[in-house]
Every structure is written in structure tokens, then in C-alpha cells.
Design a protein around this motif. Structure first.
Motif, PDB file in Angstrom:
ATOM      1  N   ILE A  33       9.716  41.271  -4.051  1.00 30.80           N
ATOM      2  CA  ILE A  33       9.524  42.387  -4.982  1.00 30.80           C
ATOM      3  C   ILE A  33       8.455  43.305  -4.406  1.00 30.80           C
ATOM      4  CG2 ILE A  33       8.769  43.034  -7.314  1.00 30.80           C
ATOM      5  CD1 ILE A  33      11.466  41.690  -7.302  1.00 30.80           C
ATOM      6  N   HIS A  40       8.427  45.703  -9.730  1.00 27.19           N
ATOM      7  CA  HIS A  40       8.141  44.721 -10.786  1.00 27.19           C
ATOM      8  C   HIS A  40       8.137  45.351 -12.178  1.00 27.19           C
ATOM      9  CE1 HIS A  40       4.436  46.707  -9.822  1.00 27.19           C
ATOM     10  NE2 HIS A  40       3.750  46.093 -10.770  1.00 27.19           N
ATOM     11  N   PHE A  45      13.756  43.714 -13.332  1.00 22.59           N
ATOM     12  CA  PHE A  45      12.810  42.613 -13.199  1.00 22.59           C
ATOM     13  C   PHE A  45      12.156  42.263 -14.536  1.00 22.59           C
ATOM     14  CE2 PHE A  45       8.666  40.689 -12.051  1.00 22.59           C
ATOM     15  CZ  PHE A  45       9.143  39.571 -11.381  1.00 22.59           C
ATOM     16  N   HIS A  52       6.043  40.948 -16.018  1.00 20.64           N
ATOM     17  CA  HIS A  52       6.220  41.668 -14.738  1.00 20.64           C
ATOM     18  C   HIS A  52       5.212  41.258 -13.655  1.00 20.64           C
ATOM     19  CE1 HIS A  52       3.006  44.446 -16.113  1.00 20.64           C
ATOM     20  NE2 HIS A  52       3.684  44.566 -17.239  1.00 20.64           N
TER      21      HIS A  52
END
Length: 435
Positions: A33, A40, A45, A52
């Protein structure tokens, strides 16, 4: 269905998990990520982890975040009975204690130290000192054990090992912790070399450089100067020329601001220009010129890295400091102190300027074929000399060179930092002589 690990390659907690995956040869699908681009925070996500954060583990319909919880879960599920997280109740409790200590004390303190720079803030030196205290506690604990939680490698060593090496990478000095450094060497020996370098050394180096760049971008260098001071003006010309962020603070030397405790505490020599860069203070304009280029514009042709080119520029900077500028100051200071001008100093200045003129027969600029720091400082002094009545009109090469320097600078810089201040000094000199 394979287990998925969402991670970032620089994240310390994420790297802890990836080390365990490598050590135990676990079948886990690693998905990076990109935090810097905000992946994020994207819906894809957040639907997986509303908090996150990385690392995040997905095992079928089960989602788990927090690296230390992920560590213990992976060992229990995929390598039950491993000495990294043994089944024995007391051994497990001891490991858990250190994992919680890392989460709530050591790593939390480290985050408080360098975390603010990701939000426009600065490193917090007081927190670095607090981290050292906690690391010292660890050092004392390691007097009695080979590893963090006893005599064998566990997940506590992996987690805290990443935290400690990361702290060193972002500038916290832990070299005096003998037991910690002995333990780190043991940890390095226990991990495969490829794992140590790819998941500890290299990411720490990259993160350290990133943190350093962030610090430099937020740290404001301060320049204390006087608007009529020739040495101050040469530094200010450079600042304009390379377009760097420096906070300029004017010191009124005629009002004695340079002699007040507020300034002498910064520079006991009470002279301008004076540069303050964090905890580093520097005076002498030519030293400031070279420092600014090396720090903020490395490789710039104004002060190139080439050894011979740099030595040539240095020669002219020293010649200016010890010869040309010294004679000009002798001429000016006599008048400012209420005495008559010293014709001998002015005549000697002309002789030295004639030497410069002769040198400029064979070069476009003072130190060769391109504009350098030598041109900036010497041009300020030559124009000031002319402004205060030292006649240099017969120096053809010097005059041609000055026109070239003027054309290389913006008209505003040339006017406001070279010509106008020189004329102000001329007016002050005239008033002194008249009075």
C-alpha cells in the motif's frame, strides 16, 4: 484461500510481519500500500480496514490489524509450537509483556519523536531523550539474558529489533548501549542475510533519508544581516540566485543591535552576517556562502564539486577576505570613526583591483568561464569601493566583468542588493566627511 498482508515497505510494524513470514516460510500474499499517494485512504482499503493502517491481515472473512497481534496470530495458525512464540504459558506471558512494552512505550515514543514531520511539524528532541531512557532500561534488562524474553529468539526480538534499528536510522544515538548492540548483532546473525538487509538495513536507510529530507524542508535557516553590509549582501544575493528558503533578520549595527545580549548569545563575535541552521551557528560570509551551496544546492556551478575548480574559487574568496575587502574596510572604518580618509588604503585597493583586472584579461569570470561565489562577493566589494569614491573607471576588464555579473542577476537583485546599498553607504560616508 490465501492469507493476505497489506503493508508498506518502509513501515516498521509491517516489516516485523514480513520478517516472520520469511523466517517461517509462511504462505502469505503480500500487497503493498503506497501511503505517500494515499492508497490507505481510498475506499477499497478502508472497506477492508476502517482504521486505514498497515499492516493489515486478511484471512478469509477475518481481518486483523496491529502488528503484534498479527505476529502472534500467524505463528499460532501457521507455525504452532514454534519457539518464536511457544505454547508454554509463562514463556508466552513474558513475550507478551515485551510486545506490549514495545507497543505502548518504545515504539510509541519513537513515533512521537519523528511522527510530527509527516504532518508539517518537526522532530522533537525531548522525546528522543525519553526514548534513550527507555532504551537504557532495555539495555539493563539484556545484561541478564541473551535475547529479549530469555535465551532464545522470539517475536519480541523481531518487533523490538525493528524499533531499535529504526530509531538509530532516524538519528537517535544508541551507540553507548553495550548490551543492546550485542543483542542486535546476535539478531543479525540469526536472520538470513537477505532478510536483514532487505527488511531492516535498506528500508531503515531509505526511511532515514526521507525523514532527513522532511526535516530539511521544514527547518528554516536564519540569516542575521545588515542591509548595507557588503558581506551580508553577498550572502543575500546567493539566496536570491539559488532560490532557497532562508529567514532574513535585519540587525541595525548603527543602533548597536549587534552588541545586545540577544545577539551576542547567538554570536559572541557580534558580527553580521551570522547564519543559524538549527543548532549550528556560522559567521564569516564566505564560509556561509560555501555552506549554503553545499547544503541546499549541492553540485551547483556556483561552487562545483570538482576539486580544482573549488580550490580556484576558494583562492579568490580568501584573496577577497584577506586583501581586497580588508583594504576597503580600512578605508571605510577610518571615516566612520570620525577620522579623515586614508588615501594610502584607497591607493593600495586600486593596485589590488588592477591585479584583478589583469587576471580578467583571460577569463570571463573571476574563477573561470562561469559565474561562481567568487564573483558574488568580489563584485559587491568592487561596486562598494566605486560608490565610496575609489576611482576604478580605468579598469576595462573589471568593468566588462561587472556588466556580465549584472546581466546574470535579476535587475531587482542587482539594484536592491548591490547598487542601492552601496549608494546608501556613499551617502553615510559623505555625511561623515562633511560633519
Amino acid at each position: 484461500m490465501s492469507i493476505k498482508l497489506y503493508h508498506n515497505k518502509l513501515s516498521g510494524p509491517a516489516r516485523v510481519i514480513r520478517i516472520i513470514i520469511k523466517l517461517l516460510n509462511l504462505d502469505v500474499d503480500e500487497i503493498e500500500i503506497n501511503l505517500s499517494t494515499g492508497e490507505h485512504l481510498k475506499p477499497e482499503f478502508i472497506s477492508i480496514n476502517p482504521f486505514h493502517v498497515v499492516p493489515t491481515l486478511v484471512d478469509g472473512d477475518f481481518t486483523l490489524w496491529e502488528s503484534r497481534a498479527i505476529l502472534t496470530y500467524l505463528v499460532d495458525k501457521l507455525a504452532p509450537g514454534s519457539l518464536l512464540y511457544p505454547a508454554d504459558l509463562k514463556a508466552r506471558a513474558t513475550i507478551n509483556r515485551w510486545l506490549y512494552w514495545d507497543a505502548g512505550t518504545l515504539y510509541a515514543t519513537l513515533g512521537a519523536y519523528y511522527g510530527p514531520i509527516f504532518h508539517g511539524g518537526s522532530l522533537v528532541p525531548e522525546v528522543a531523550e525519553a526514548f534513550k531512557v527507555k532504551a537504557k532500561d532495555l539495555d539493563i534488562a539484556l545484561e541478564a539474558t541473551k535475547y529479549i524474553a530469555g535465551d532464545s529468539l522470539t517475536v519480541a526480538d523481531i518487533s523490538i529489533g525493528v524499533t531499535i534499528t529504526l530509531a538509530s536510522a532516524v538519528g537517535i544515538d544508541l551507540d553507548n548501549l553495550t548490551n543492546v548492540n550485542r543483542w542486535l548483532k546476535q539478531l543479525e546473525n540469526d536472520l538470513p542475510q537477505s532478510v536483514w538487509f532487505s527488511l531492516l538495513v535498506e528500508p531503515n536507510k531509505d526511511l532515514g533519508q526521507f525523514v532527513k529530507s522532511k526535516v530539511l524542508s521544514t527547518m528554516v535557516i536564519q540569516l542575521y544581516h545588515s542591509k548595507i553590509s557588503g558581506p551580508s549582501r553577498s550572502v543575500r544575493v546567493l539566496i536570491k540566485l539559488i532560490g532557497v528558503k532562508v529567514e532574513e533578520k535585519e540587525i541595525d549595527v548603527f543602533a548597536g543591535d549587534n552588541l545586545k545580549p540577544e545577539f551576542t548569545s547567538i554570536n559572541p563575535f557580534h558580527v553580521v552576517p551570522t547564519l543559524v541552521d538549527g543548532d549550528f551557528t556560522l559567521w564569516e560570509s564566505r564560509a556561509i556562502l560555501t555552506y549554503l551551496v553545499d547544503k541546499l544546492a549541492p553540485g551547483n556551478s556556483l561552487y562545483p564539486a570538482d576539486l580544482k575548480a573549488r580550490a580556484t574559487i576558494n583562492r579568490w574568496l580568501y584573496w577577497d577576505a584577506g586583501t581586497l575587502f580588508t583594504l576597503l574596510v580600512t578605508h571605510l572604518e577610518t571615516i566612520f570613526r570620525g577620522n579623515s580618509p586614508v588615501p594610502e588604503a584607497a591607493e593600495l585597493f586600486k593596485t589590488k583591483a588592477k591585479d584583478l583586472d589583469k587576471s580578467l584579461e583571460s577569463t570571463k569570470y573571476v574563477a573561470g568561464d562561469s559565474l561562481t561565489l567568487a564573483d558574488l562577493t568580489i563584485s559587491v566589494n568592487i561596486t562598494l569601493a566605486s560608490a565610496v569614491g575609489i576611482d576604478l573607471s580605468n579598469l576595462t576588464n573589471v568593468d566588462r566583468w561587472l556588466k556580465q555579473v549584472e546581466s546574470d542577476l535579476t535587475s531587482e537583485t542587482w539594484s536592491t542588493l548591490v547598487i542601492e546599498p552601496a549608494n546608501i553607504v556613499h551617502g553615510l560616508i559623505k555625511d561623515k566627511i562633511t560633519s
